[in-house]
Design an enzyme around this catalytic site. Structure first.
Site, mmCIF file in Angstrom:
data_model
loop_
_atom_site.group_PDB
_atom_site.id
_atom_site.type_symbol
_atom_site.label_atom_id
_atom_site.label_comp_id
_atom_site.label_asym_id
_atom_site.label_seq_id
_atom_site.Cartn_x
_atom_site.Cartn_y
_atom_site.Cartn_z
ATOM 1 N N GLU A 32 0.847 -1.196 0.000
ATOM 2 C CA GLU A 32 0.000 0.000 0.000
ATOM 3 C C GLU A 32 0.878 1.239 0.000
ATOM 4 O O GLU A 32 1.744 1.391 0.856
ATOM 5 C CB GLU A 32 -0.928 0.009 1.201
ATOM 6 C CG GLU A 32 -1.794 1.256 1.337
ATOM 7 C CD GLU A 32 -2.609 1.575 0.090
ATOM 8 O OE1 GLU A 32 -2.394 2.656 -0.485
ATOM 9 O OE2 GLU A 32 -3.421 0.728 -0.321
ATOM 10 N N LYS A 49 -19.951 10.326 4.207
ATOM 11 C CA LYS A 49 -21.177 10.031 4.947
ATOM 12 C C LYS A 49 -21.160 10.680 6.329
ATOM 13 O O LYS A 49 -22.207 11.043 6.869
ATOM 14 C CB LYS A 49 -21.392 8.522 5.076
ATOM 15 C CG LYS A 49 -21.468 7.774 3.744
ATOM 16 C CD LYS A 49 -22.190 8.542 2.661
ATOM 17 C CE LYS A 49 -22.048 7.926 1.286
ATOM 18 N NZ LYS A 49 -20.926 8.396 0.499
ATOM 19 N N ALA A 112 4.107 -0.227 -6.051
ATOM 20 C CA ALA A 112 4.380 -1.567 -6.589
ATOM 21 C C ALA A 112 4.507 -1.526 -8.104
ATOM 22 O O ALA A 112 3.716 -0.869 -8.787
ATOM 23 C CB ALA A 112 3.262 -2.517 -6.188
ATOM 24 N N LEU A 184 -24.031 15.309 -6.362
ATOM 25 C CA LEU A 184 -25.257 15.670 -5.646
ATOM 26 C C LEU A 184 -25.147 15.392 -4.156
ATOM 27 O O LEU A 184 -25.678 16.154 -3.337
ATOM 28 C CB LEU A 184 -26.460 14.943 -6.244
ATOM 29 C CG LEU A 184 -26.847 15.355 -7.671
ATOM 30 C CD1 LEU A 184 -28.226 14.831 -8.013
ATOM 31 C CD2 LEU A 184 -26.811 16.868 -7.863
ATOM 32 N N GLY A 268 -16.557 11.821 -12.222
ATOM 33 C CA GLY A 268 -16.369 10.375 -12.272
ATOM 34 C C GLY A 268 -14.974 9.955 -11.863
ATOM 35 O O GLY A 268 -14.120 10.782 -11.510
ATOM 36 N N ARG A 269 -14.744 8.651 -11.917
ATOM 37 C CA ARG A 269 -13.462 8.078 -11.539
ATOM 38 C C ARG A 269 -13.003 7.106 -12.623
ATOM 39 O O ARG A 269 -13.821 6.584 -13.394
ATOM 40 C CB ARG A 269 -13.569 7.349 -10.195
ATOM 41 C CG ARG A 269 -14.000 8.257 -9.052
ATOM 42 C CD ARG A 269 -14.077 7.503 -7.729
ATOM 43 N NE ARG A 269 -12.768 7.036 -7.281
ATOM 44 C CZ ARG A 269 -11.906 7.787 -6.587
ATOM 45 N NH1 ARG A 269 -12.217 9.035 -6.258
ATOM 46 N NH2 ARG A 269 -10.745 7.293 -6.211
ATOM 47 N N ASP A 309 -12.348 -1.757 -8.247
ATOM 48 C CA ASP A 309 -12.576 -0.790 -9.329
ATOM 49 C C ASP A 309 -11.777 -1.109 -10.584
ATOM 50 O O ASP A 309 -12.237 -0.864 -11.703
ATOM 51 C CB ASP A 309 -12.212 0.629 -8.855
ATOM 52 C CG ASP A 309 -13.218 1.198 -7.875
ATOM 53 O OD1 ASP A 309 -14.215 0.501 -7.576
ATOM 54 O OD2 ASP A 309 -13.007 2.321 -7.388
ATOM 55 N N MET A 315 -18.192 0.371 -10.046
ATOM 56 C CA MET A 315 -17.056 0.734 -9.192
ATOM 57 C C MET A 315 -17.581 1.097 -7.803
ATOM 58 O O MET A 315 -17.693 2.257 -7.440
ATOM 59 C CB MET A 315 -16.278 1.873 -9.847
ATOM 60 C CG MET A 315 -15.628 1.445 -11.165
ATOM 61 S SD MET A 315 -15.040 2.802 -12.200
ATOM 62 C CE MET A 315 -13.581 3.290 -11.298
ATOM 63 N N HIS A 441 -44.162 -3.132 12.926
ATOM 64 C CA HIS A 441 -44.863 -1.837 12.868
ATOM 65 C C HIS A 441 -44.601 -1.065 14.175
ATOM 66 O O HIS A 441 -44.581 -1.652 15.252
ATOM 67 C CB HIS A 441 -46.369 -2.068 12.725
ATOM 68 C CG HIS A 441 -47.174 -0.810 12.783
ATOM 69 N ND1 HIS A 441 -47.273 0.062 11.720
ATOM 70 C CD2 HIS A 441 -47.901 -0.258 13.791
ATOM 71 C CE1 HIS A 441 -48.032 1.077 12.066
ATOM 72 N NE2 HIS A 441 -48.442 0.914 13.327
#
Length: 466
Positions: A32, A49, A112, A184, A268-269, A309, A315, A441
């Site tokens: 990584e 989020k 890498a 959005l 986008g990606r 991805d 993705m 309920h």
């Protein structure tokens, strides 16, 4: 028999794959170059989020007077907000590190590069140059934001989603390029935090490709929030004008200048494979930049796998994690494959939106006979108590077999409710199966049961003309 496996990338695909590999008795090394957890945990799903939840809380406080509850004027301390968000990220990424360590996975830091089909050189990290050899190698390098001409993301004047999740102040006027789910989600979040927001979208409407009935609810919400949505609009360039930024855009064929305080580009990606030296491993990406894989996530070089991805659409983090589990099983000699009927999509707009299975347009394209049933949250007692009654649950079923083909929701907490629909489609459930299942309920999931009843014109809590 234990295998020596190198996993390149520690995002939701890579780290999940590594842990499962270790659980199945393999020797695992994870490479990584940045933070553990990848884009999702560090600059994507989780921090967005967290900030969206903060915006929602602030918005609820503004409207609590309806319930008879009053506050002083809510204020946002941006520094503390970002610090809180970062603390959540830190706990999760630290948790990933702990899980990898506890499972005996070795983590090597750096970039890498393949030097051969079974060898990878890692350089530029704290560990210095290291050469790793693997019986199997898993590529899980994820994706990066797309830059459009004239709007390179410097995270100062032009944010990508990364910069948008680490503000030093709330911009007075934010221009968002891209009316997809990232644009959005963040645009509505900043609106709730106090920004004036203008969204520039090239297509004729918001959220292209999503179920149109649901999108119409989101578009109405944008108007209620006074977010300006410019469709058939192409951002061309920007310039500084004192402390302001001026965006030049072609709006429905005519040029227009929009003065703002900040630009956020969310168009986008794209899969990330730069610098991997794929040719040394006998690999190449296709014309869309993805590595092609079979049902077991193998590339054309059988001992090299690709997940997440980089392995193709959709993705989404949860799709990548599933692929990681499949790849780990296959490497370990188990007869597994990526055999899923559906992948849920969740969008944290206001209200939330979630979909799984086929859209109505897709069902029509396939020439299938179908039925639909919808139930509005305006008829849900639980939704009323939450003061979130916009939206509905819509079920699409096969007219001949009653099997559920797709479920599309927009409304309160539908990103949680979609799990029931996903399980139903995965198990081949019928509309009757859902309708006959007792739902507690008062809860929001009752809308799923009522929508199922509505497919056959038998919903109890709405009137359906015979």
């Amino acid at each position: 028999m234990s295998k020596n496996v190198v996993v390149i990338g520690a995002g939701p695909a890579g780290y999940v794959c590594a842990i499962r590999l270790a659980q199945l008795g393999n020797q695992v090394t994870v490479v990584e170059k940045d933070a553990l957890g990848g884009t999702c945990l560090n600059v994507g799903c989780i921090p967005s989020k967290a900030l969206i939840a903060a915006g929602a809380l602030l918005d609820k406080a503004r409207h609590a007077e309806t319930m008879g509850i009053t506050f002083g004027t809510p204020k946002v301390d941006v520094g503390k907000l970002v610090e809180w968000k970062s603390a959540i990220v830190g706990k999760l990424t630290g948790g990933v590190g702990g899980l990898l360590k506890n499972h005996g996975c070795k983590v090597v830091r750096g970039d890498a590069t393949f030097t051969g089909p079974k060898t990878v050189k890692v350089s530029g990290g704290a560990d210095g140059d290291v050469t790793l050899t693997g019986d199997h190698i898993v590529i899980a390098t994820g994706s990066v934001p797309i830059n459009i001409p004239g709007f390179t993301c410097d995270e100062k004047d032009v944010w990508s989603s990364t910069g948008g999740l680490a503000p030093t102040e709330i911009p007075g006027h934010l221009v968002v390029i891209g009316g997809g789910y990232i644009g959005l989600e963040l645009g509505m979040m900043y609106s709730k935090l106090g920004s004036k927001v203008t969204v520039l979208e090239a297509s004729p409407g918001a959220l292209p490709g999503q179920e149109r009935d649901c999108v119409k609810v989101i578009e109405r919400s944008l108007k209620k929030m006074k977010i300006e949505m410019l469709t058939k609009t192409f951002a061309k360039s920007w310039k500084k004008k004192g402390s302001k930024t001026v965006v030049s855009a072609e709006v429905d064929g005519k040029m227009r200048e929009i003065e703002c305080d900040q630009v956020l580009s969310t168009v986008g990606r794209r899969p990330f494979t730069e610098g991997l030296g794929l040719d040394k491993a006998g690999l190449a990406v296709n014309d869309r930049g993805f590595l092609e894989v079979d049902s077991q996530l193998r590339t054309k070089v059988p001992h090299i796998f690709a997940i997440g991805d980089v392995a193709g659409q959709p993705m989404l983090a949860h799709k990548g994690s599933k692929e990681g589990l499949v790849a780990a099983a296959v490497i370990s000699g188990q007869p597994d494959e990526y055999d899923v009927r559906c992948v849920p999509a969740v969008i944290f707009t206001s209200p939330e939106m979630a979909s799984v299975g086929l859209t109505e347009d897709q069902v029509k394209e396939k020439g299938l006979e179908y039925k639909t049933g919808s139930f509005p949250f305006a008829a849900s007692g639980r939704a009323m108590s939450l003061m979130e009654t916009d939206g509905f649950v819509k079920i699409i079923s096969d007219a001949k077999t009653d099997e559920i083909l797709g479920v599309h929701m927009v409304g309160p907490e539908v990103t949680e409710l979609i799990a029931e629909a996903t399980l139903a489609i995965e198990m081949g459930a019928t509309v009757e199966d859902i309708a006959r299942t007792i739902h507690a309920h008062p809860t929001l999931p009752e809308a799923m049961m009522e929508a199922a009843e509505a497919v056959h014109k038998m919903a109890v809590h709405i009137y359906q003309k015979p």
